[in-house]
Design an enzyme around this catalytic site. Sequence first.
Site, mmCIF file in Angstrom:
data_model
loop_
_atom_site.group_PDB
_atom_site.id
_atom_site.type_symbol
_atom_site.label_atom_id
_atom_site.label_comp_id
_atom_site.label_asym_id
_atom_site.label_seq_id
_atom_site.Cartn_x
_atom_site.Cartn_y
_atom_site.Cartn_z
ATOM 1 C CB THR A 127 -0.911 0.007 1.251
ATOM 2 O OG1 THR A 127 -1.474 1.298 1.417
ATOM 3 C CG2 THR A 127 -0.151 -0.341 2.531
ATOM 4 C CG ASP A 128 -1.133 4.967 -0.978
ATOM 5 O OD1 ASP A 128 -1.661 4.331 -0.042
ATOM 6 O OD2 ASP A 128 -1.756 5.841 -1.626
ATOM 7 C CD GLU A 129 -3.349 3.631 4.335
ATOM 8 O OE1 GLU A 129 -3.203 3.640 5.563
ATOM 9 O OE2 GLU A 129 -4.441 3.417 3.779
ATOM 10 C CE1 TYR A 151 -3.484 -2.432 5.796
ATOM 11 C CE2 TYR A 151 -3.280 -0.089 5.298
ATOM 12 C CZ TYR A 151 -3.413 -1.394 4.867
ATOM 13 O OH TYR A 151 -3.478 -1.683 3.524
ATOM 14 C CE LYS A 155 -0.297 -4.507 3.054
ATOM 15 N NZ LYS A 155 -0.764 -5.819 2.505
HETATM 16 P P1 NAD Z 1 -10.065 -6.992 2.392
HETATM 17 O O1 NAD Z 1 -10.038 -6.661 3.854
HETATM 18 O O2 NAD Z 1 -11.304 -6.742 1.609
HETATM 19 O O3 NAD Z 1 -9.690 -8.524 2.185
HETATM 20 C C1 NAD Z 1 -8.684 -9.170 2.907
HETATM 21 C C2 NAD Z 1 -8.852 -10.676 2.690
HETATM 22 O O4 NAD Z 1 -7.794 -11.345 3.398
HETATM 23 C C3 NAD Z 1 -10.173 -11.224 3.259
HETATM 24 O O5 NAD Z 1 -10.747 -12.119 2.332
HETATM 25 C C4 NAD Z 1 -9.746 -11.942 4.531
HETATM 26 O O6 NAD Z 1 -10.607 -13.026 4.878
HETATM 27 C C5 NAD Z 1 -8.358 -12.414 4.152
HETATM 28 N N1 NAD Z 1 -7.488 -12.650 5.325
HETATM 29 C C6 NAD Z 1 -7.304 -11.834 6.393
HETATM 30 N N2 NAD Z 1 -6.453 -12.397 7.250
HETATM 31 C C7 NAD Z 1 -6.057 -13.577 6.715
HETATM 32 C C8 NAD Z 1 -5.181 -14.604 7.126
HETATM 33 N N3 NAD Z 1 -4.524 -14.523 8.297
HETATM 34 N N4 NAD Z 1 -5.016 -15.677 6.331
HETATM 35 C C9 NAD Z 1 -5.697 -15.783 5.152
HETATM 36 N N5 NAD Z 1 -6.559 -14.846 4.718
HETATM 37 C C10 NAD Z 1 -6.731 -13.748 5.493
HETATM 38 O O7 NAD Z 1 -8.819 -6.208 1.787
HETATM 39 P P2 NAD Z 1 -8.619 -5.549 0.340
HETATM 40 O O8 NAD Z 1 -9.113 -4.170 0.388
HETATM 41 O O9 NAD Z 1 -9.077 -6.484 -0.699
HETATM 42 O O10 NAD Z 1 -7.025 -5.471 0.320
HETATM 43 C C11 NAD Z 1 -6.239 -6.512 -0.254
HETATM 44 C C12 NAD Z 1 -4.771 -6.132 -0.140
HETATM 45 O O11 NAD Z 1 -4.537 -4.883 -0.784
HETATM 46 C C13 NAD Z 1 -4.322 -5.954 1.315
HETATM 47 O O12 NAD Z 1 -3.060 -6.541 1.456
HETATM 48 C C14 NAD Z 1 -4.249 -4.451 1.493
HETATM 49 O O13 NAD Z 1 -3.276 -4.092 2.435
HETATM 50 C C15 NAD Z 1 -3.889 -3.983 0.098
HETATM 51 N N6 NAD Z 1 -4.363 -2.624 -0.209
HETATM 52 C C16 NAD Z 1 -5.698 -2.322 -0.211
HETATM 53 C C17 NAD Z 1 -6.107 -1.023 -0.539
HETATM 54 C C18 NAD Z 1 -7.557 -0.639 -0.598
HETATM 55 O O14 NAD Z 1 -7.860 0.527 -0.900
HETATM 56 N N7 NAD Z 1 -8.505 -1.538 -0.347
HETATM 57 C C19 NAD Z 1 -5.164 -0.046 -0.852
HETATM 58 C C20 NAD Z 1 -3.817 -0.400 -0.812
HETATM 59 C C21 NAD Z 1 -3.422 -1.690 -0.517
#
Ligand code: NAD
Length: 321
Positions: A127-129, A151, A155
């Site tokens: 993530t950019d964060e 968070y 990451k």
């Molecule tokens: P989300 O919270 O919708 O989904 C996370 C998924 O991971 C869920 O299906 C959850 O059940 C699963 N999970 C959590 N803990 C787990 C574990 N211990 N073992 C196996 N599965 C597990 O998240 P998202 O928004 O789809 O984000 C996906 C990735 O992208 C993350 O790594 C997040 O940091 C990164 N990200 C998201 C955003 C955003 O805007 N949503 C931005 C930047 C980066």
Amino acid sequence: MKILVTGGAGFIGSHYVRSLLSGAYPGYENAHVTVLDKLTYAGTLANLAPVETNPRLAFVRADISDMNRLRDVVPGHDLIVNFAAETHVDRSITSAGDFVTTNVQGTQRLLQAALEAGVRTFVQISTDEVYGSIETGSWTEEEPPLPNSPYSAAKAGADLLCRAYHRTYGLDVRVTRCSNNYGPYQHPEKVIPLFVTRLIDGRPVPLYGDGRNVREWLHVADHCRGIQLVVDKGSAGEIYNIGGGVELTNLELTERLLAAFGVGWEMVEHVRDRPGHDLRYSVDSTKIRSIGYEPVVDFDEGLAEAIRWYRDHEHWWRFRS
Ligand code: NAD
């Protein structure tokens, strides 16, 4: 080609899986996909329903921190794309430990299992964060991580472990750092679906602080196309920023959402700011653009389509925790 998608029942991971299995990425029409997901409150099999009967999909309910399960599941896969994470900043402020367990320890165990199994490529979705907060300009991949929330710190820890597994063991690890995603299937705790679902119900929306925080918005489809580009054309040990190029203050975002529902500022409830709330994120996407990345979803169209999706899929969001 066998691809292991961890966290593939969440918002972005499930978009990636649905795209892979519906032939959206040329050259992957025959790819077999294993989704490994713990199905926390954030993950649901409903996100995979459109592809659930596809014979090239397998699902395993497991935790990425469970080394024994990983040693069973990981062998035989060519590629791992790791989306699995605890992702909600507000939850990280009240229960940081869960974020360290999944985001740091879980990623390390997955890297270790990949190394032991001889997996060819490991893509870490970051993530950019991790960069912290920037008042002007944009971060390149050279900037050191300076995360501010539990968070983003967890990451960043995962990103550094990815670097270490590349440098120390020669594992082909690639890290992507994207800006804020939006689109269908996003959990209603996140700002756009939270505001949209509240407005569908005619309820006020909670706006943090003065609303001047700036975020760069990226449609989930553009993000997943960027990830696939990194799979195809990226290099081992490299980090790739993936930005959407649309910067909005939370006030501006709120204004657009209110307008979409034909309501005014009387529907906004100002709430106390999140502790340590980063003012602005902005990534420089020059590096990934040099291998062919170009976001194509227009923000206003993507937002309108997402709003329609939440209106049409009330059963999906109404009973989520
Ligand atoms: P989300 O919270 O919708 O989904 C996370 C998924 O991971 C869920 O299906 C959850 O059940 C699963 N999970 C959590 N803990 C787990 C574990 N211990 N073992 C196996 N599965 C597990 O998240 P998202 O928004 O789809 O984000 C996906 C990735 O992208 C993350 O790594 C997040 O940091 C990164 N990200 C998201 C955003 C955003 O805007 N949503 C931005 C930047 C980066």
